[in-house]
Motif scaffolding. Structure first.
Motif, PDB file in Angstrom:
ATOM      1  N   SER A 176       1.061  -6.246   7.265  1.00  0.00           N
ATOM      2  CA  SER A 176      -0.334  -5.789   7.281  1.00  0.00           C
ATOM      3  C   SER A 176      -0.411  -4.324   6.870  1.00  0.00           C
ATOM      4  N   GLY A 177       0.606  -3.544   7.188  1.00  0.00           N
ATOM      5  CA  GLY A 177       0.667  -2.153   6.748  1.00  0.00           C
ATOM      6  C   GLY A 177       0.797  -2.066   5.242  1.00  0.00           C
ATOM      7  N   ARG A 178       1.592  -2.964   4.656  1.00  0.00           N
ATOM      8  CA  ARG A 178       1.750  -2.990   3.200  1.00  0.00           C
ATOM      9  C   ARG A 178       0.440  -3.377   2.525  1.00  0.00           C
ATOM     10  N   GLU A 179      -0.287  -4.316   3.132  1.00  0.00           N
ATOM     11  CA  GLU A 179      -1.570  -4.722   2.562  1.00  0.00           C
ATOM     12  C   GLU A 179      -2.549  -3.544   2.557  1.00  0.00           C
ATOM     13  N   LEU A 199      -1.542  -1.162  -0.143  1.00  0.00           N
ATOM     14  CA  LEU A 199      -1.910  -1.704  -1.446  1.00  0.00           C
ATOM     15  C   LEU A 199      -3.403  -1.517  -1.711  1.00  0.00           C
ATOM     16  N   ARG A 200      -4.243  -1.788  -0.712  1.00  0.00           N
ATOM     17  CA  ARG A 200      -5.691  -1.596  -0.882  1.00  0.00           C
ATOM     18  C   ARG A 200      -6.014  -0.125  -1.155  1.00  0.00           C
ATOM     19  N   ASP A 201      -5.337   0.780  -0.455  1.00  0.00           N
ATOM     20  CA  ASP A 201      -5.560   2.210  -0.674  1.00  0.00           C
ATOM     21  C   ASP A 201      -5.184   2.617  -2.100  1.00  0.00           C
ATOM     22  N   LEU A 202      -4.057   2.099  -2.606  1.00  0.00           N
ATOM     23  CA  LEU A 202      -3.650   2.408  -3.971  1.00  0.00           C
ATOM     24  C   LEU A 202      -4.617   1.810  -4.983  1.00  0.00           C
ATOM     25  N   GLN A 203      -5.103   0.599  -4.710  1.00  0.00           N
ATOM     26  CA  GLN A 203      -6.080  -0.019  -5.609  1.00  0.00           C
ATOM     27  C   GLN A 203      -7.343   0.828  -5.681  1.00  0.00           C
TER      28      GLN A 203
END
Length: 130
Positions: free
Chosen positions: A105-108, A111-115
């Motif tokens: 969930s931390g990786r998700e 990923l959303r922050d980078l997107q």
């Protein structure tokens, strides 16, 4: 014989040892009865759960009635060859599974922050191009 069993019960087990085993690298076509035959040689089994989805095929959980039977099964069946596959038999570790869920969930979130940072919505952009 009774004294050997009593001595076995008085030995101190490592903290990771428990009645629930996690088995990996199983053949995809193995049946529950075959697992009962393999693991039942080491003691009474309470339950076997065989992976049935795409992500869990080839894995199983084996629950023994007695912790010493589970320990014996791990010692004897790790590396056991079944249908040209070597079994990986581990003690189930609840903390490790929870840690995996948290890290995914931390990786998700990352990923959303980078997107968001780079203005990417995560959809496949190659579909509209020719």
């Amino acid at each position: 014989m009774a004294t050997a069993a009593a001595a076995r019960r008085n030995t101190r087990l490592p903290p990771e040892v428990n009645r629930v085993l996690y088995v990996r690298n199983l053949p995809f076509n193995i049946k529950g009865d075959e697992l009962y035959d393999i693991f039942g040689k080491y003691g009474a089994i309470r339950q076997i759960r065989l992976g049935n989805t795409r992500d869990t095929k080839g894995t199983a959980f084996v629950v023994y009635e007695d912790i010493y039977d589970a320990k014996n099964a791990v010692e004897h069946l790790s590396g056991f060859n079944v249908a040209n596959r070597y079994l990986i038999v581990l003690y189930y570790n609840k903390a490790r599974v929870q840690m995996r869920k948290v890290s995914s969930s931390g990786r998700e979130k990352e990923l959303r922050d980078l997107q968001k940072k780079y203005g990417v919505d995560g959809e496949d952009q190659t579909q509209g191009r020719k």
